[in-house]
Design a protein around this motif. Structure first.
Motif, PDB file in Angstrom:
ATOM      1  N   ARG A 190       0.829  -1.213   0.000  1.00  0.00           N
ATOM      2  CA  ARG A 190       0.000   0.000   0.000  1.00  0.00           C
ATOM      3  C   ARG A 190       0.865   1.266   0.000  1.00  0.00           C
ATOM      4  O   ARG A 190       0.508   2.273  -0.611  1.00  0.00           O
ATOM      5  CB  ARG A 190      -0.910  -0.010   1.225  1.00  0.00           C
ATOM      6  N   ALA A 191       2.002   1.209   0.674  1.00  0.00           N
ATOM      7  CA  ALA A 191       2.866   2.389   0.812  1.00  0.00           C
ATOM      8  C   ALA A 191       3.767   2.624  -0.396  1.00  0.00           C
ATOM      9  O   ALA A 191       4.401   3.672  -0.498  1.00  0.00           O
ATOM     10  CB  ALA A 191       3.734   2.242   2.065  1.00  0.00           C
ATOM     11  N   ALA A 192       3.824   1.653  -1.302  1.00  0.00           N
ATOM     12  CA  ALA A 192       4.809   1.708  -2.384  1.00  0.00           C
ATOM     13  C   ALA A 192       4.295   2.462  -3.612  1.00  0.00           C
ATOM     14  O   ALA A 192       3.104   2.426  -3.939  1.00  0.00           O
ATOM     15  CB  ALA A 192       5.215   0.297  -2.781  1.00  0.00           C
ATOM     16  N   ASP A 193       5.222   3.109  -4.291  1.00  0.00           N
ATOM     17  CA  ASP A 193       4.930   3.728  -5.578  1.00  0.00           C
ATOM     18  C   ASP A 193       5.054   2.709  -6.706  1.00  0.00           C
ATOM     19  O   ASP A 193       4.504   2.905  -7.790  1.00  0.00           O
ATOM     20  CB  ASP A 193       5.895   4.891  -5.828  1.00  0.00           C
ATOM     21  N   LEU A 194       5.801   1.630  -6.435  1.00  0.00           N
ATOM     22  CA  LEU A 194       5.993   0.583  -7.436  1.00  0.00           C
ATOM     23  C   LEU A 194       6.243  -0.744  -6.715  1.00  0.00           C
ATOM     24  O   LEU A 194       6.990  -0.791  -5.734  1.00  0.00           O
ATOM     25  CB  LEU A 194       7.188   0.913  -8.341  1.00  0.00           C
ATOM     26  N   ILE A 195       5.624  -1.819  -7.210  1.00  0.00           N
ATOM     27  CA  ILE A 195       5.860  -3.160  -6.687  1.00  0.00           C
ATOM     28  C   ILE A 195       6.682  -3.923  -7.709  1.00  0.00           C
ATOM     29  O   ILE A 195       6.268  -4.069  -8.866  1.00  0.00           O
ATOM     30  CB  ILE A 195       4.540  -3.927  -6.441  1.00  0.00           C
ATOM     31  N   LEU A 196       7.851  -4.397  -7.306  1.00  0.00           N
ATOM     32  CA  LEU A 196       8.657  -5.259  -8.164  1.00  0.00           C
ATOM     33  C   LEU A 196       8.371  -6.707  -7.788  1.00  0.00           C
ATOM     34  O   LEU A 196       8.474  -7.082  -6.617  1.00  0.00           O
ATOM     35  CB  LEU A 196      10.152  -4.988  -7.984  1.00  0.00           C
TER      36      LEU A 196
ATOM     37  N   LYS B 119      -3.051  -4.935  -7.138  1.00  0.00           N
ATOM     38  CA  LYS B 119      -4.233  -4.330  -7.749  1.00  0.00           C
ATOM     39  C   LYS B 119      -5.259  -3.954  -6.688  1.00  0.00           C
ATOM     40  O   LYS B 119      -5.866  -2.878  -6.736  1.00  0.00           O
ATOM     41  CB  LYS B 119      -4.843  -5.298  -8.764  1.00  0.00           C
ATOM     42  N   LYS B 120      -5.443  -4.838  -5.714  1.00  0.00           N
ATOM     43  CA  LYS B 120      -6.405  -4.575  -4.641  1.00  0.00           C
ATOM     44  C   LYS B 120      -6.014  -3.347  -3.827  1.00  0.00           C
ATOM     45  O   LYS B 120      -6.871  -2.569  -3.396  1.00  0.00           O
ATOM     46  CB  LYS B 120      -6.502  -5.802  -3.726  1.00  0.00           C
ATOM     47  N   GLU B 121      -4.687  -3.175  -3.621  1.00  0.00           N
ATOM     48  CA  GLU B 121      -4.203  -2.030  -2.853  1.00  0.00           C
ATOM     49  C   GLU B 121      -3.966  -0.799  -3.731  1.00  0.00           C
ATOM     50  O   GLU B 121      -3.398   0.194  -3.275  1.00  0.00           O
ATOM     51  CB  GLU B 121      -2.906  -2.408  -2.131  1.00  0.00           C
ATOM     52  N   LYS B 122      -4.352  -0.916  -5.013  1.00  0.00           N
ATOM     53  CA  LYS B 122      -4.212   0.190  -5.977  1.00  0.00           C
ATOM     54  C   LYS B 122      -2.760   0.623  -6.136  1.00  0.00           C
ATOM     55  O   LYS B 122      -2.436   1.826  -6.189  1.00  0.00           O
ATOM     56  CB  LYS B 122      -5.096   1.373  -5.569  1.00  0.00           C
ATOM     57  N   SER B 123      -1.862  -0.365  -6.202  1.00  0.00           N
ATOM     58  CA  SER B 123      -0.429  -0.109  -6.385  1.00  0.00           C
ATOM     59  C   SER B 123       0.015  -0.624  -7.748  1.00  0.00           C
ATOM     60  O   SER B 123      -0.472  -1.654  -8.220  1.00  0.00           O
ATOM     61  CB  SER B 123       0.388  -0.801  -5.288  1.00  0.00           C
TER      62      SER B 123
END
Length: 213
Positions: free
Chosen positions: A105-111, A132-136
């Motif tokens: 949730r806190a991330a600007d990008l998920i690798l 997707k659920k966390e809108k990331s």
């Protein structure tokens, strides 16, 4: 300006999350960024690497701020670090718990590191669903990739069919990545001209372009 945050996540173990986190942290630090690394994996692999780094490279961490956090402290510590740094890299455990959700949730990008195997392919979708659920925003990174072959091509084709977001940069199955970490370093420090260094720099550049770093 608040730091950008990248969470390295994958529900399947052994995908290379800690290695990619450390290697990117060193690469961005060498490029002059103020980098923080947060280890929320109970296994503590990055914490051990950072202890070696303080002993063999620089007792101050060699340009990297390190934090091991979990539970109720995590969100607070991330907010605090964002005020003082340019980039925060978060290494997460291989299962979806509260800490992982906070980090996503806190991330600007998920690798999402993924070896080109059917097992990794099947294990990757839940992580993408969580993002997707966390809108990331999430992106799959091929890691420990062997030389081009039928299996690699088949997995890539399946990913394209599933419309998964995939990084252009591919990380090979390079011993140099692990060897550098034994020294508390990143490959960009221990072997600047190695192919592995070119790959991790290319991934850092691709990420930097996405995040405006």
């Amino acid at each position: 300006m608040s730091a950008k945050a990248i969470t390295v996540a994958q529900q399947k173990g052994g995908a290379g999350k800690s290695t990619i986190t450390a290697q990117l942290a060193v690469t961005f630090a060498l490029a002059g960024k103020r980098v923080g690394v947060v280890d929320i994996d109970p296994q503590g692999s990055l914490a051990m690497w950072f202890e070696v780094r303080k002993m063999l490279v620089d007792e101050a961490g060699g340009g990297i701020t390190f934090l091991q956090a979990s539970g109720w402290r995590l969100a607070t510590e991330l907010d605090r670090m964002k005020r003082d740094l340019d980039l925060i890299l978060i290494d997460s455990p291989p299962h979806a718990e509260t800490d992982v959700r906070i980090a996503v949730r806190a991330a600007d990008l998920i690798l999402v590191p993924m070896q080109p195997t059917p097992l990794d392919l099947w294990a990757t979708q839940p992580t993408l669903d969580l993002a997707k659920k966390e809108k990331s925003t999430a992106i799959v990174v091929f890691n420990r990739t062997p030389p081009k072959g039928k299996l690699v091509d088949a997995v890539k084709a399946k990913i394209l069919q599933a419309e998964m977001p995939v990084a252009e940069t591919v990380l090979g199955n390079r011993v140099a990545f692990a060897a550098s970490m034994m020294e508390g370093k990143g490959v960009a420090e221990s072997n600047p001209r190695h192919t592995a260094t070119k790959e991790i720099k290319a991934l850092a550049a691709e990420i930097g372009a996405k995040l405006g770093l």
